[in-house]
Design a protein around this motif. Structure first.
Motif, PDB file in Angstrom:
ATOM      1  N   GLU A  22       0.828  -1.195   0.000  1.00 44.47           N
ATOM      2  CA  GLU A  22       0.000   0.000   0.000  1.00 44.47           C
ATOM      3  C   GLU A  22       0.863   1.246   0.000  1.00 44.47           C
ATOM      4  O   GLU A  22       1.762   1.390   0.816  1.00 44.47           O
ATOM      5  CB  GLU A  22      -0.927   0.013   1.218  1.00 44.47           C
ATOM      6  N   VAL A  23       0.584   2.139  -0.918  1.00 43.48           N
ATOM      7  CA  VAL A  23       1.333   3.382  -1.024  1.00 43.48           C
ATOM      8  C   VAL A  23       0.336   4.520  -1.006  1.00 43.48           C
ATOM      9  O   VAL A  23      -0.654   4.502  -1.728  1.00 43.48           O
ATOM     10  CB  VAL A  23       2.151   3.407  -2.332  1.00 43.48           C
ATOM     11  N   SER A  24       0.603   5.505  -0.188  1.00 46.86           N
ATOM     12  CA  SER A  24      -0.245   6.680  -0.126  1.00 46.86           C
ATOM     13  C   SER A  24       0.196   7.675  -1.200  1.00 46.86           C
ATOM     14  O   SER A  24       1.341   7.644  -1.656  1.00 46.86           O
ATOM     15  CB  SER A  24      -0.141   7.303   1.260  1.00 46.86           C
ATOM     16  N   VAL A  25      -0.706   8.563  -1.593  1.00 49.52           N
ATOM     17  CA  VAL A  25      -0.408   9.510  -2.664  1.00 49.52           C
ATOM     18  C   VAL A  25       0.782  10.396  -2.309  1.00 49.52           C
ATOM     19  O   VAL A  25       1.612  10.704  -3.160  1.00 49.52           O
ATOM     20  CB  VAL A  25      -1.659  10.343  -3.047  1.00 49.52           C
ATOM     21  N   ALA A  83      -3.195   4.002  -2.853  1.00 46.45           N
ATOM     22  CA  ALA A  83      -3.299   3.568  -4.245  1.00 46.45           C
ATOM     23  C   ALA A  83      -4.442   2.571  -4.414  1.00 46.45           C
ATOM     24  O   ALA A  83      -4.619   1.668  -3.610  1.00 46.45           O
ATOM     25  CB  ALA A  83      -1.983   2.943  -4.699  1.00 46.45           C
ATOM     26  N   ALA A  84      -5.213   2.761  -5.480  1.00 46.03           N
ATOM     27  CA  ALA A  84      -6.307   1.849  -5.794  1.00 46.03           C
ATOM     28  C   ALA A  84      -5.799   0.648  -6.572  1.00 46.03           C
ATOM     29  O   ALA A  84      -6.471  -0.360  -6.665  1.00 46.03           O
ATOM     30  CB  ALA A  84      -7.378   2.578  -6.609  1.00 46.03           C
ATOM     31  N   ARG A  96       1.016   3.982 -10.701  1.00 44.44           N
ATOM     32  CA  ARG A  96       0.152   3.748  -9.551  1.00 44.44           C
ATOM     33  C   ARG A  96      -1.121   4.555  -9.780  1.00 44.44           C
ATOM     34  O   ARG A  96      -1.058   5.704 -10.203  1.00 44.44           O
ATOM     35  CB  ARG A  96       0.813   4.211  -8.262  1.00 44.44           C
ATOM     36  N   LEU A  97      -2.268   3.961  -9.469  1.00 44.47           N
ATOM     37  CA  LEU A  97      -3.550   4.617  -9.685  1.00 44.47           C
ATOM     38  C   LEU A  97      -4.167   5.010  -8.356  1.00 44.47           C
ATOM     39  O   LEU A  97      -4.202   4.207  -7.420  1.00 44.47           O
ATOM     40  CB  LEU A  97      -4.501   3.682 -10.434  1.00 44.47           C
ATOM     41  N   PHE A  98      -4.665   6.217  -8.283  1.00 45.51           N
ATOM     42  CA  PHE A  98      -5.336   6.733  -7.095  1.00 45.51           C
ATOM     43  C   PHE A  98      -6.718   7.218  -7.513  1.00 45.51           C
ATOM     44  O   PHE A  98      -6.904   7.703  -8.615  1.00 45.51           O
ATOM     45  CB  PHE A  98      -4.548   7.903  -6.490  1.00 45.51           C
TER      46      PHE A  98
END
Length: 163
Positions: A22-25, A83-84, A96-98
């Motif tokens: 999991e990666v935050s924006v 990230a979605a 990466r998609l958010f």
């Protein structure tokens, strides 16, 4: 016995490994934030006779005012800043998609996985912004888009070039 021990250790570590992806924006755009987005760079329409920027110019992303402001912008629209998923953009490769999990269902942000800069932004009204020809210059860690292409829902395109 050894196989059971390995299995138990593996099951214990599984939740930790799942979270590691999991990666935050603000993490995905870490270099972009350190560079203050486009900073003091200026963009003008490429087409003669057009002047200025449109009212929906995404300053919240181009000049982000820090990680907290970026996260607040997404949370204010009911979007988790994590990230979605992962995707592929023709010009940038793996991203990466958010935001919205489906392409046409709301705000969607694609971030380059290596360069840590925005590649694509699609707002809730269907306007798409593409950040193209990103180059590192002037000691920037994330690079600077040489062109920002705005495409409205009707397909009309406006190219903004770095001046």
């Amino acid at each position: 016995m050894v196989l059971r021990l390995v299995g138990i250790v593996g099951l214990t570590l599984l939740p930790w490994l799942a979270q590691a992806g999991e990666v935050s924006v603000h993490q995905a755009l870490g270099k972009w934030l350190r560079d203050d987005g486009v900073a003091s760079a200026s963009y003008q329409p490429e087409e003669e006779g057009k002047d200025g920027r449109p009212a929906d110019w995404p300053d919240w992303l181009l000049r982000p005012q820090g990680a907290d402001a970026l996260n607040r912008h997404l949370l204010g629209r009911g979007i988790f800043p994590e990230a979605a998923g992962l995707g592929w953009e023709e010009d940038a490769g793996a991203v990466r998609l958010f935001g919205a999990s489906r392409e046409a269902s709301g705000l969607r942000l694609a971030v380059d996985r290596d360069g840590q800069h925005p590649v694509l932004l699609r707002d809730g009204e269907g306007v798409t912004w593409r950040f193209r020809d990103v180059r590192r210059q002037n000691g920037r860690a994330s690079g600077l888009p040489q062109e920002i292409v705005r495409t409205d829902p009707d397909g009309e395109r406006t190219v903004y070039v770095l001046r």
